[in-house]
Design an enzyme around this catalytic site. Structure first.
Site, PDB file in Angstrom:
ATOM      1  N   HIS A  28      46.435  47.586  35.166  1.00 52.22           N
ATOM      2  CA  HIS A  28      47.373  47.645  35.990  1.00 52.22           C
ATOM      3  C   HIS A  28      47.176  49.015  36.731  1.00 52.22           C
ATOM      4  CE1 HIS A  28      49.769  45.804  32.029  1.00 52.22           C
ATOM      5  NE2 HIS A  28      49.363  44.886  32.810  1.00 52.22           N
ATOM      6  N   ALA A  60      42.045  41.305  32.496  1.00 54.15           N
ATOM      7  CA  ALA A  60      43.265  40.565  32.539  1.00 54.15           C
ATOM      8  C   ALA A  60      44.779  41.132  33.386  1.00 54.15           C
ATOM      9  CB  ALA A  60      43.604  39.973  31.212  1.00 54.15           C
ATOM     10  N   ARG A  69      50.321  33.968  35.019  1.00 50.36           N
ATOM     11  CA  ARG A  69      51.303  33.304  34.027  1.00 50.36           C
ATOM     12  C   ARG A  69      52.160  32.518  34.911  1.00 50.36           C
ATOM     13  NH1 ARG A  69      53.676  39.050  31.974  1.00 50.36           N
ATOM     14  NH2 ARG A  69      53.343  39.683  34.095  1.00 50.36           N
ATOM     15  N   CYS A 117      42.455  42.222  28.131  1.00 48.81           N
ATOM     16  CA  CYS A 117      41.453  43.370  28.391  1.00 48.81           C
ATOM     17  C   CYS A 117      41.768  43.918  29.990  1.00 48.81           C
ATOM     18  CB  CYS A 117      40.269  42.645  28.669  1.00 48.81           C
ATOM     19  SG  CYS A 117      40.100  41.426  30.058  1.00 48.81           S
TER      20      CYS A 117
END
Length: 545
Positions: free
Chosen positions: A198, A68, A99, A65
């Protein structure tokens, strides 16, 4: 599993029709536009692909999403900024989890990445509002850690109830005086995928951080590396190469990043873009405001790393740097060539599929090419058309309703800090000689004709491709990993590398050769049988009294 057709009997058209046959007609018509038989190589009018559109309800997508993408991808790797998720703890997955972004805490030792910061909104906060709770959380984080910056991230419920996270952040910033507090309206529903996150993150970092450090930075051949997230230590390997060549990397967006790196980024003489999708916005804005040119690079694969280094040398035009770069390439390639000689005989002629976010589904094809392997099919989770077809299509793209959810910030030349690193005449002379600035051909151009390009791959399509093609290796993310392995195909997780890496640069290429050799040479996967393969039918009986 159904009996698999032989690869030689299947044309790309057969594969596409077989995949679409499962869908209702309306769904099949839409998915047909997102599954493209590639004809880009050497074509004057390559086919278009539908991308950056909402996933069809009911399809199990691999996407993330907007929240995220903002918190987990862009801001997650920054070690000394406290990131607070404003929302229920169920949304707090990315409050803690990034990550496998590695970091060097630096001389001050500040590293908040292992911690989870969330306002943990409850029912009463949703009903009566959570702004007071957010202010208290910001105050608590400041009292405990005294960071240089605190970032606040909105999740879906916050956007629905209307908490003004920006007003709260401004108030707390004024109260502290020595801590930069700002917020991101990155509610998960704001875009079709993490790509929107982003963009939102980059806008705020550019607005609130870049340009804050006015002190001139030391170093020769100063660059920023944009779109490198230091998964498994990739950024460390690229930094090693830069230092060896005598290149000064002022900041990385945002692997192994820090507050000060963002603040001083405008002092660089060149921006290098790795992941085009996640960061091209920042490169364009920094060129407009500060006069810093940019071009696309790729440090994934030995040959690509060498090509990128040579392009940096050509940009600066310094013979000493150019000579040093050639020395470094010659030295590093000795080990690379030895590794290829050892591993390529085992990988030559093998096949691969790649479905990874960002530019990884494109970049890693260079490594497979070095190993003598062919990419049968590839695609992105959150790409736009220009990631597939190149930046030449950007003027054709029409903003849709989802794109308008993302704030567009107005950027103009800074009256004090704008300083073109190259004059228009110098830029034109370089371009006339074949040097490419701010250009990206996209993934389709590199893939062979007849390969299959799929946007927003889903679980059903992944398993169907494996059934039809039986690739020697499948590269994707953690969501797909175990279902692919259960179908008897080795799976390389390229979102976070599992426990592997680095895979960037020269040493990273050697690691990749070893990893892929082990995976495609092992027979263990061919012996794997999922429970439903042994007993494909379930039976039941009625028990009557």
């Amino acid at each position: 599993m159904a009996k698999t057709k032989k690869l030689v009997q299947l044309t790309p058209t057969d594969v596409k029709e077989d995949i679409l046959s499962k869908y209702p007609p309306k769904v099949a018509r839409k998915r047909a536009k997102q599954i493209m038989i590639n004809e880009a190589t050497g074509s004057d009018s390559p086919p278009e692909i539908l991308a950056n559109v909402r996933t069809i309800p009911g399809i199990i997508t691999m996407r993330g999403c907007t929240y995220a993408g903002c918190k987990g991808v862009i801001m997650g790797p920054t070690r000394d900024i406290v990131n607070i998720t404003h929302g229920p703890i169920g949304c707090g997955f990315y409050s803690w989890l990034t990550r496998r972004n590695q970091t060097d805490p630096g001389p001050d030792g500040a590293n908040y990445m292992p911690y989870c910061f969330s306002t943990d909104m409850q029912d009463q906060d949703i009903i009566f509002g959570g702004e007071k709770k957010l202010a208290a959380a910001i105050q608590e984080a400041y009292d405990l850690l005294h960071p240089k910056g605190i970032c606040v991230f909105a999740t879906c419920p916050v956007g629905l109830i209307g908490d003004d996270i920006h007003a709260v952040s401004r108030k707390m910033k004024e109260k502290f005086g020595d801590c930069n507090v700002f917020a991101f309206s990155c509610e998960g529903y704001k875009g079709v995928s993490q790509s929107a996150g982003h963009h939102i993150a980059n806008n705020q970092v550019f607005t609130h951080l870049v340009g804050e450090e006015q002190k001139e930075q030391d170093g020769e051949f100063k660059i920023n590396l944009l779109g490198e997230y230091n998964i498994g230590g990739d950024g460390f390997e690229i930094d090693r190469i830069f230092k060896k060549c005598g290149i000064t990397c002022l900041s990385t967006f945002s692997g192994n990043s820090s507050y000060d790196q963002f603040a001083r980024a405008h002092h660089a003489d060149l921006n290098l873009v790795m992941c085009h999708r996640s960061i091209n916005y920042v490169a364009d804005m920094m060129e407009t405001k500060y006069g810093i040119p940019w071009f696309k690079v790729n440090f994934i694969s030995a040959k690509s790393a060498a090509k990128s280094l040579r392009k940096i040398g050509e940009y600066f035009g310094n013979q000493k740097l150019i000579d040093r770069i050639e020395e470094v390439i010659a030295e590093e390639m000795k080990d690379v060539e030895a590794a290829l000689a050892a591993h390529k005989p085992h990988t030559q002629g093998k096949t691969a599929m790649l479905f990874v976010g960002g530019s990884r589904a494109h970049h890693y094809q260079d490594l497979f090419t070095e190993l003598g392997m062919k990419t049968l099919s590839a695609g992105y989770e959150f790409a736009h058309r220009d990631d597939y077809e190149g930046r030449r299509v950007i003027p054709e793209l029409v903003p849709d309703a989802d794109s308008r959810n993302i704030e567009e910030i107005e950027v103009s030349a800074d009256p004090e800090l704008y300083n073109p690193r190259k004059s228009p005449e110098q830029i034109k002379a370089m371009e006339d000689s074949g040097f490419e600035f701010k250009d990206y051909d996209g993934m389709n151009e590199q893939m062979g004709n007849g390969t299959i390009v799929i946007d927003d791959l889903n679980q059903y399509e992944a398993e169907k491709l494996v059934e039809l093609y039986k690739p020697d290796i499948f590269c994707a993310g953690i969501k797909e990993k175990y279902s692919i392995q259960k179908n008897g195909v080795p799976m390389l997780q390229l979102h976070s590398y599992d426990y592997g890496g680095p895979f960037a640069g020269f040493k990273g290429a050697i690691n990749f050769y070893k990893t892929v050799d082990r995976l495609v040479s092992s027979k263990v996967w061919s012996y794997t049988e999922a429970p439903w393969q042994k007993s494909p039918e379930l039976t039941g009986t009625f028990v009557w009294e």
